[in-house]
Each structure stands twice: as C-alpha cells, then as structure tokens.
Design an enzyme around this catalytic site. Sequence first.
Site, PDB file in Angstrom:
ATOM      1  N   CYS A 115     -15.900  77.659  16.006  1.00  0.00           N
ATOM      2  CA  CYS A 115     -17.020  76.439  15.596  1.00  0.00           C
ATOM      3  C   CYS A 115     -18.171  76.888  15.105  1.00  0.00           C
ATOM      4  O   CYS A 115     -18.913  76.255  14.703  1.00  0.00           O
ATOM      5  CB  CYS A 115     -17.213  75.805  17.025  1.00  0.00           C
ATOM      6  SG  CYS A 115     -15.893  74.952  17.871  1.00  0.00           S
ATOM      7  N   HIS A 255     -24.382  72.276  17.903  1.00  0.00           N
ATOM      8  CA  HIS A 255     -23.342  71.758  18.036  1.00  0.00           C
ATOM      9  C   HIS A 255     -22.777  70.825  19.043  1.00  0.00           C
ATOM     10  O   HIS A 255     -23.545  70.885  20.231  1.00  0.00           O
ATOM     11  CB  HIS A 255     -22.380  73.078  18.415  1.00  0.00           C
ATOM     12  CG  HIS A 255     -21.001  73.124  18.420  1.00  0.00           C
ATOM     13  ND1 HIS A 255     -20.305  72.372  17.382  1.00  0.00           N
ATOM     14  CD2 HIS A 255     -19.909  73.765  19.105  1.00  0.00           C
ATOM     15  CE1 HIS A 255     -18.863  72.583  17.738  1.00  0.00           C
ATOM     16  NE2 HIS A 255     -18.800  73.475  18.793  1.00  0.00           N
ATOM     17  N   ASN A 285     -16.360  66.955  19.454  1.00  0.00           N
ATOM     18  CA  ASN A 285     -16.567  68.367  19.089  1.00  0.00           C
ATOM     19  C   ASN A 285     -15.572  68.542  17.873  1.00  0.00           C
ATOM     20  O   ASN A 285     -14.369  68.417  18.018  1.00  0.00           O
ATOM     21  CB  ASN A 285     -16.301  69.443  20.241  1.00  0.00           C
ATOM     22  CG  ASN A 285     -16.107  70.822  19.706  1.00  0.00           C
ATOM     23  OD1 ASN A 285     -16.402  71.417  18.473  1.00  0.00           O
ATOM     24  ND2 ASN A 285     -15.904  71.727  20.703  1.00  0.00           N
TER      25      ASN A 285
END
Length: 307
Positions: A115, A255, A285
């Site tokens: 990520c 994030h 996510n």
Amino acid sequence: MPDLRPAGILATGSYTPTRVLTNFDLEKMVDTSDEWIRTRTGIVERRIADEETVTSDLAFLAAEAALADAGMAASDLDAIMVATVTPDMFFPCTASLLQHRLGASVAAFDILVGCTGFVYALAVAREMISSHAYNHILVVGAETLSKITDWEDRSTCVLFGDAAGAAIVGPVPEGRGILGYSLGNDGSNADALKIPAGGSGLPASHETVDQRLHYLAMNGPEVFKFAVRAMIDSSEEAVRKAGVQMTDISLVIPHQANLRIVDAAAKRFHLPSDRFVRNGDRYGNTSAATISSFGAGLSWGSLVLRW
Ligand SMILES: CC(C)(COP(=O)(O)OP(=O)(O)OC[C@H]1O[C@@H](n2cnc3c(N)ncnc32)[C@H](O)[C@@H]1OP(=O)(O)O)[C@@H](O)C(=O)NCCC(=O)NCCS
C-alpha cells in the site's frame, strides 16, 4: 551538472468502478455484520471491478483523467510508473500495458511496495525530475484487490476495494512541490501481510490452490499495531525533512486502511479533525491507489507537498 530543481504534482485523475459492495451485501457472503465492520474499520461500502476488468483498465482511465487535467497528451510524457500489488499478470509489468494503451513511447516500470507503493513512486519521480533526467512522469496507483481477496475469509474480505489514482509529476516553481519524504521498510514482519503462494518460494500447484494460498493473507491485529506507529513516525519524519512544523499542515491525506488508524494519528498530531481526508467509509482500503503511509513489507512512507 545543472542545479537540482523542485518537482511536484501538476495534475491528478482517478477512477473507481461503478459497482458498489455494501456491508449488507457482505452479510450475505460471510459471517459478519454491518455493525462490526463500521465500528471496527469505519468502512460502509467499497467499489468492486467486474470480472473482466483488470488493473490496467483502471490505471488507463485514471491516467487519461490526469492527462486531461494537465492539458497534456501521452506524447508529452517521459516515463510511466505504476504502483500496484495486483498487476494484470506477473510480467510484463502493468506499466508496459498502460504505456502501450496510452500510445506513449517511454520508459515504463512497476513499483511493488504494498500500500506504500504510490508514495515510493512519487518520491522516485521527484528525484528523476529534480535531477533533470526527465520532465514529466505519469505516476499511477491502481488496484483490483477484489481479485486477490478470499471472499470466504471474513477477517480480510470486508476491508478492501478497487480503484486507481494518477498524478502527473513535473517541475514546479521554487518553494513548491514535494518538499520532503520519509520511506522505510521492515522485512522482519513480512509474514504479517502477503500472498503466500505463486512466487518462487511456493510455486502454484493443486495444493496451493486447494489451500487457498493465492489470496491475500493478513495478521490484522499485528498490522494494526504496526500501522499506527508507522503512520505517526513516518509523517513526523517527512514533516521534519520538509523543514516545516506539523501545525503548518493544512491537509493530511492518510491511507484509509482503517479509520481507527486515522483517528489515532489525528489525536497524536493535535490537528483539527477536518484537516484529515476520510473517504475510507465509501471506498475501503484501495492499497496503492491511495496516498498511503504503511503496507506490505511491512513498509511505510509519507511525503509533504506544498501545492
Ligand atoms: C482487520 C481488523 C479490522 C480486525 O479488527 P480487530 O479489532 O483487530 O479484530 P480481531 O482480528 O482481533 O478480531 C476480533 C474478533 O472479531 C472477529 N472478526 C474478524 N473479522 C470479522 C468480521 N468481518 N465480522 C465479524 N467478526 C469478525 C474475529 O474472529 C475475532 O473473534 P474472536 O475474538 O472470537 O476470535 C484490524 O486488525 C485492522 O484493521 N488491522 C489493520 C489492517 C490493515 O491496516 N491492513 C492493511 C495494511 S495496508
């Protein structure tokens, strides 16, 4: 050798699939509840790509939007980077497929840092532009996480969504652009978040398929603990390196892995809560498709931009 020059984001674009998967839909698929997902993660719904849609499709649409925002053609680009953990295939890289589709005859490569990939890619692009090696770089974060999600595992399938974001990085006036960044990685925790099979360590076989080892596997509580620390430390380091104070920050784009992680960072930074972007309730996510500060590796990264 000319002096280093400042580099920053000139334009952006994004794309999300239209299909919405709500918590109530998930209640029909696994033993979970809207209430559990909302209170433990803050997520309400996420976007899911169709079966025939691949990561490079999302990347292409986000890239086109960024080029339109910049008023540029693909032929104006000097390089393309795609940050993703869900490439269309192992190789060629997704950036090759995107390069062909855009019709840009340029250097193209993927960055795979979970990520955190988009932040890593922006940092690399900044250095390539600062050094005058390139003028305009397309950086795309694109994911179809739904393709590597185990839809029978309630501890992971409620968390992820599909999306793409793109940025054109180029030279900017003095004092603007990417002022500083912090990147890091700790491979000792690599097992906490991974796809166990399909690589050289455990090649695909009937057994790996039967044991569902080609899906994303995660130790949620372990990653949670790491993520709070990583988001705080990495943001503080990036702010320090940029030569500014945390109180100077007008907008934090964290994030969106779990809105409880965002809340923990907000508390620590002593910034008003409206300075934190929160859209994880609608998208979940989306890994490298978000500005990020932690992920598989386990890795972390933050950067400070003056717009
Ligand atoms: C995944 C996560 C939401 C789980 O929340 P948690 O509060 O840590 O929950 P736990 O994993 O400790 O599980 C608590 C209980 O809920 C259960 N549970 C897990 N998923 C569930 C679900 N979707 N619905 C209902 N119950 C669930 C567990 O089985 C466990 O039950 P038990 O106590 O009977 O064993 C959280 O750990 C998290 O967000 N981790 C970080 C994830 C992340 O950032 N990943 C991406 C990095 S890029």
